[in-house]
Design an enzyme around this catalytic site. Structure first.
Site, short mmCIF file in Angstrom:
data_model
loop_
_atom_site.label_atom_id
_atom_site.label_comp_id
_atom_site.label_asym_id
_atom_site.label_seq_id
_atom_site.Cartn_x
_atom_site.Cartn_y
_atom_site.Cartn_z
N GLU A 56 0.82 -1.21 0.00
CA GLU A 56 0.00 0.00 0.00
C GLU A 56 0.86 1.26 0.00
O GLU A 56 0.54 2.24 -0.68
CB GLU A 56 -0.93 0.00 1.22
CG GLU A 56 -1.94 -1.13 1.23
CD GLU A 56 -1.47 -2.35 1.98
OE1 GLU A 56 -2.30 -3.01 2.63
OE2 GLU A 56 -0.24 -2.65 1.93
N ARG A 187 13.00 -22.93 -6.18
CA ARG A 187 13.91 -22.63 -5.07
C ARG A 187 13.88 -21.15 -4.73
O ARG A 187 13.87 -20.77 -3.55
CB ARG A 187 15.33 -23.04 -5.42
CG ARG A 187 15.60 -24.52 -5.41
CD ARG A 187 17.06 -24.80 -5.71
NE ARG A 187 17.36 -26.23 -5.79
CZ ARG A 187 18.53 -26.74 -6.12
NH1 ARG A 187 19.54 -25.92 -6.40
NH2 ARG A 187 18.71 -28.05 -6.17
N THR A 199 20.17 -38.25 -0.26
CA THR A 199 20.49 -37.32 -1.34
C THR A 199 21.83 -36.65 -1.09
O THR A 199 22.62 -36.44 -2.01
CB THR A 199 19.38 -36.26 -1.46
OG1 THR A 199 18.15 -36.91 -1.77
CG2 THR A 199 19.70 -35.25 -2.56
#
Length: 357
Positions: A56, A187, A199
């Site tokens: 705003e 990401r 991983t």
């Protein structure tokens, strides 16, 4: 009743709000468009950075004196509290805005009440225009406020027969460069990226955003229960982005930036991990871990959206995208609503949300 001009202005505000994805946490993304008394567009803005001016304020500065007697269209109810910035409801009153239309009521008890403040000052206030569209654009922050945990998007890449790697463990590259570039967009829009120990060992991932100018790097999180998967010199420990290693409370480690969490039946407690991230101001998470970590999140009902990149490739053997998720029979299957299916290079990107959300 909303006019075509009202709808058009709010839709532009929603588009503007999306520009703040990935850079406003722990605050929401918000867009604002101002029309003058004659209905001409005179100002626009969006919340760009946490701690910076709200949407705003940017829009009012853009409009200047032309805002007086005009209408402000805001994707989220103007805030009603003083934090690092002042209350937007009061700023709109002082600028002489005569009408405010907002899409979504603010669920944050610290900031809500802006609509009442505006009405008390004689401003015409309307709520509910394009609520569904505005909620979709701000779903991560809204989820974090309503559920008290970060919003979780699980992303995976697989062959058409659902394999994330070949039988010998090789997985680079199943999907195309176009899909991999699209993952960097995900990401850049997230506050944190999470992988598991499997991983971390197999890929030594970097997890930082590449190829997106001006991106705020997400927190890189490795869930490493026994503190054995992230050796000194791992790529995730460089200075490209902040990193947090989640380990068990009784694990022995000398790694820096560690959070200790209670154990679960398999690995670490997912709710405790999400609580720890939420306390750090993390409002959205991109889950990039392998099938075991994904299964743990699904089992705990902690996946809010699924984005799967399917390559036109067949392997026939190798690990699947999702491991044990506590589902033993077809009647317990987690059913999804597909919200989008698009081509990304030669691949297909499917976006879906759990029906039980």
């Amino acid at each position: 009743m909303a006019t075509a001009a009202d709808v058009d202005a709010m839709r532009r505000a929603i588009v503007l709000a999306a520009r703040g994805l990935g850079s406003t946490s722990p605050n929401p993304v918000v867009g604002c468009v101002i029309l003058d008394a004659s209905g001409a567009p005179v100002g626009s803005g969006y919340h760009q950075r946490a701690g910076g001016p709200h949407a705003e304020v940017h829009a009012l500065r853009d409009a200047g004196e032309r805002a007086r007697g005009g209408t402000a269209y805001v994707t989220l109810e103007p805030c009603n509290h003083t934090g690092r910035t002042g209350p937007c409801a009061q700023a709109l009153v002082e600028a002489g805005i005569s009408r405010v239309v907002y899409a979504v009521a603010d669920p944050d008890l610290k900031a809500t009440g802006g609509g009442d403040t505006l009405r008390a000052a004689g401003v015409q206030v309307e709520q509910g225009l394009l609520t569904d569209e505005a909620e979709a654009g701000n779903i991560a922050w809204l989820t974090s406020v309503r559920l008290g945990r970060p919003y979780v998007l699980w992303k995976y890449a697989a062959t058409l027969d659902g394999r994330i790697a070949a039988q010998d463990g090789t997985s680079r590259w199943i999907t195309s460069p176009e899909s991999r570039a699209d993952v960097h967009r995900l990401r850049a829009e997230a506050d944190a990226v999470i992988v598991g120990s499997g991983t971390a060992r197999a890929d030594d991932p970097h997890l930082a955003v590449r190829g997106i100018e001006g991106a705020v790097q997400p927190l890189r999180v490795v869930v490493d229960t026994e503190a054995t998967a992230v050796p000194a010199g791992a790529r995730v420990l460089d200075d490209a982005a902040p990193t947090l290693i989640a380990v068990a409370e009784d694990a022995e480690t000398r790694l820096p930036d560690v959070v200790r969490l209670p154990r679960a039946e398999h690995g670490l407690s997912v709710p405790a991990l999400l609580d720890a991230l939420h306390e750090r101001g993390i409002r959205s998470v991109l889950l990039e871990g392998g099938p075991t970590l994904a299964g743990a999140f699904v089992a705990r009902g902690a996946v809010d959206k699924v984005v799967g990149y399917l390559a036109p490739v067949l392997l026939g053997a190798g690990p699947g995208a999702l491991a044990d998720a506590g589902i033993s029979t077809i009647t317990e299957a987690l059913r999804l609503d597909v919200t989008e299916a698009v081509r990304i290079g030669p691949d297909l990107r499917i976006t879906a949300t759990p029906k039980e959300r």
